[in-house]
Design an enzyme around this catalytic site. Structure first.
Site, PDB file in Angstrom:
ATOM      1  N   HIS A 196       0.839  -1.209   0.000  1.00 53.68           N
ATOM      2  CA  HIS A 196       0.000   0.000   0.000  1.00 53.68           C
ATOM      3  C   HIS A 196       0.876   1.262   0.000  1.00 53.68           C
ATOM      4  O   HIS A 196       0.554   2.246  -0.670  1.00 53.68           O
ATOM      5  CB  HIS A 196      -0.904   0.017   1.235  1.00 53.68           C
ATOM      6  CG  HIS A 196      -1.876  -1.118   1.323  1.00 53.68           C
ATOM      7  ND1 HIS A 196      -1.792  -2.105   2.275  1.00 53.68           N
ATOM      8  CD2 HIS A 196      -2.954  -1.433   0.568  1.00 53.68           C
ATOM      9  CE1 HIS A 196      -2.783  -2.971   2.122  1.00 53.68           C
ATOM     10  NE2 HIS A 196      -3.509  -2.594   1.090  1.00 53.68           N
ATOM     11  N   GLY A 248      -2.861  -1.850  -7.320  1.00 56.31           N
ATOM     12  CA  GLY A 248      -1.722  -2.754  -7.402  1.00 56.31           C
ATOM     13  C   GLY A 248      -1.865  -3.773  -8.512  1.00 56.31           C
ATOM     14  O   GLY A 248      -2.948  -4.327  -8.723  1.00 56.31           O
ATOM     15  N   SER A 291       0.421  -9.042   1.361  1.00 54.69           N
ATOM     16  CA  SER A 291      -1.041  -9.068   1.369  1.00 54.69           C
ATOM     17  C   SER A 291      -1.502  -8.915   2.804  1.00 54.69           C
ATOM     18  O   SER A 291      -0.859  -9.443   3.726  1.00 54.69           O
ATOM     19  CB  SER A 291      -1.549 -10.402   0.802  1.00 54.69           C
ATOM     20  OG  SER A 291      -2.906 -10.582   1.146  1.00 54.69           O
TER      21      SER A 291
HETATM   22  P1  AMP Z   1      -6.400  -4.243  -0.480  1.00 55.22           P
HETATM   23  O1  AMP Z   1      -6.272  -3.379   0.729  1.00 55.22           O
HETATM   24  O2  AMP Z   1      -5.814  -5.600  -0.313  1.00 55.22           O
HETATM   25  O3  AMP Z   1      -7.783  -4.230  -1.058  1.00 55.22           O
HETATM   26  O4  AMP Z   1      -5.479  -3.577  -1.580  1.00 55.22           O
HETATM   27  C1  AMP Z   1      -5.585  -2.205  -1.877  1.00 55.22           C
HETATM   28  C2  AMP Z   1      -4.703  -1.918  -3.047  1.00 55.22           C
HETATM   29  O5  AMP Z   1      -3.357  -2.281  -2.745  1.00 55.22           O
HETATM   30  C3  AMP Z   1      -5.101  -2.736  -4.307  1.00 55.22           C
HETATM   31  O6  AMP Z   1      -4.974  -1.904  -5.447  1.00 55.22           O
HETATM   32  C4  AMP Z   1      -4.083  -3.840  -4.299  1.00 55.22           C
HETATM   33  O7  AMP Z   1      -3.816  -4.359  -5.596  1.00 55.22           O
HETATM   34  C5  AMP Z   1      -2.863  -3.120  -3.751  1.00 55.22           C
HETATM   35  N1  AMP Z   1      -1.900  -4.072  -3.196  1.00 55.22           N
HETATM   36  C6  AMP Z   1      -2.146  -5.043  -2.289  1.00 55.22           C
HETATM   37  N2  AMP Z   1      -1.026  -5.763  -2.051  1.00 55.22           N
HETATM   38  C7  AMP Z   1      -0.058  -5.228  -2.840  1.00 55.22           C
HETATM   39  C8  AMP Z   1       1.314  -5.529  -3.065  1.00 55.22           C
HETATM   40  N3  AMP Z   1       1.924  -6.535  -2.442  1.00 55.22           N
HETATM   41  N4  AMP Z   1       1.999  -4.780  -3.958  1.00 55.22           N
HETATM   42  C9  AMP Z   1       1.387  -3.768  -4.622  1.00 55.22           C
HETATM   43  N5  AMP Z   1       0.102  -3.429  -4.453  1.00 55.22           N
HETATM   44  C10 AMP Z   1      -0.617  -4.153  -3.580  1.00 55.22           C
END
Ligand code: AMP
Length: 284
Positions: A40, A150, A188
């Site tokens: 993030h 991401g 993640s």
């Molecule tokens: P989330 O909070 O998991 O819904 O993710 C929010 C944003 O962060 C989304 O656009 C994801 O693709 C991105 N994201 C999550 N994990 C990663 C990572 N390891 N590297 C880059 N972006 C990420």
């Protein structure tokens, strides 16, 4: 305590954005579900490089979960997330409640169509309708010039680009490369649920991807690569949902590698579902 501005309703976000836009400021939005990590952070820094102001939304969106236990157990660390955003110089966090996002009588869903028929969409029914609807609502409230997502969630990024194009939403969608742990595991929020044994097994995803990348530049065909990655993950103790080599735009499986192919992986380790992906480039 933090001095960071916290916006909590769509109308608060809209008003804040209207005023900033009137002042000629550019706004970047980073939509998240919180439990923020370095993945993030990379998105936030990308937004800050592209815009004067950056908003991070933190909303665990119930409508994109296909399993209620996954929603209930999703890590929630709002105070830490706000402190991190503050330390990174984020201008505002947008933290709407479920009721603010989905008031009584809410009954409109965005159906993103054929890009969602396979892979995550097939294994998580309703997931992408939930994602498309919530992202559209976040974009409508915050009115950013750019929104950063991401590449880790490769199909999600493709779906959002498609929705933004189809609906003519006035925002530029930016993709940011996947950030990994030192041993290659894609970061993640769900990684905290991995028990030590499963955590060790989960590194097999990146090892299998790396082996596939080697083969893609030598003799590997998509079907060989799918078989190899599946076997590698299974031998490490994972349960594979899917492994696929697809066209990067249509997300349809390909028979031959070209310069537009992507490897997609989803697998379970000790009750935790992980996804990952990588570009496969044929050199011959
Ligand atoms: P989330 O909070 O998991 O819904 O993710 C929010 C944003 O962060 C989304 O656009 C994801 O693709 C991105 N994201 C999550 N994990 C990663 C990572 N390891 N590297 C880059 N972006 C990420």
């Amino acid at each position: 305590m933090t001095s960071l501005l916290c916006l909590s309703t769509p109308s608060d976000a809209h008003r804040w954005s209207d005023e900033r836009r009137r002042d000629g400021q550019s706004i970047g939005l980073v939509p998240t579900m919180g439990a923020l990590h370095r993945g993030h952070t990379a998105l936030i820094e990308r937004s800050q490089a592209l815009c004067n102001l950056t908003v991070v939304s933190i909303f665990v969106n119930p409508t994109q979960f296909d399993r209620s236990d996954d929603f209930d157990l999703y890590p929630r660390t709002l105070d830490d997330d706000i402190a991190l955003c503050d330390s990174l110089g984020v201008n505002a966090v947008y933290t709407p409640t479920v009721d603010a996002m989905y008031p009584d009588g809410f009954d409109t869903t965005i159906d993103p169509g054929s890009l969602t028929y396979r892979w995550e969409g097939e294994h998580r029914p309703g997931h992408f309708a939930g994602v498309a609807t919530v992202v559209t609502k976040l974009l409508t409230a915050v009115q950013p010039h750019i929104a950063v997502f991401g590449e880790k969630d490769f199909q999600q990024l493709a779906v959002i680009q498609h929705v933004v194009r189809d609906l003519g939403l006035p925002v530029t969608v930016v993709g940011e490369p996947t950030v990994r742990e030192g041993d290659g595991l894609a970061m993640s929020s769900r990684n905290v649920h991995l028990a030590p044994g499963a955590r060790a097994q989960a590194t097999s995803i990146k090892h299998a991807i790396d082996r596939a990348l080697d083969r893609s530049t030598s003799t590997g065909s998509p079907s060989d690569i799918v078989e190899q990655v599946t076997t590698d993950i299974q031998q490490a103790g994972g349960t594979v949902d899917y492994v696929a080599v697809v066209d990067r735009l249509s997300l349809e499986p390909v028979a031959d590698l070209n310069n537009n192919t992507q490897l997609l992986v989803a697998a379970w380790f000790g009750g935790v579902r992980l996804i990952d992906n990588a570009a496969l480039v044929a050199t011959e």
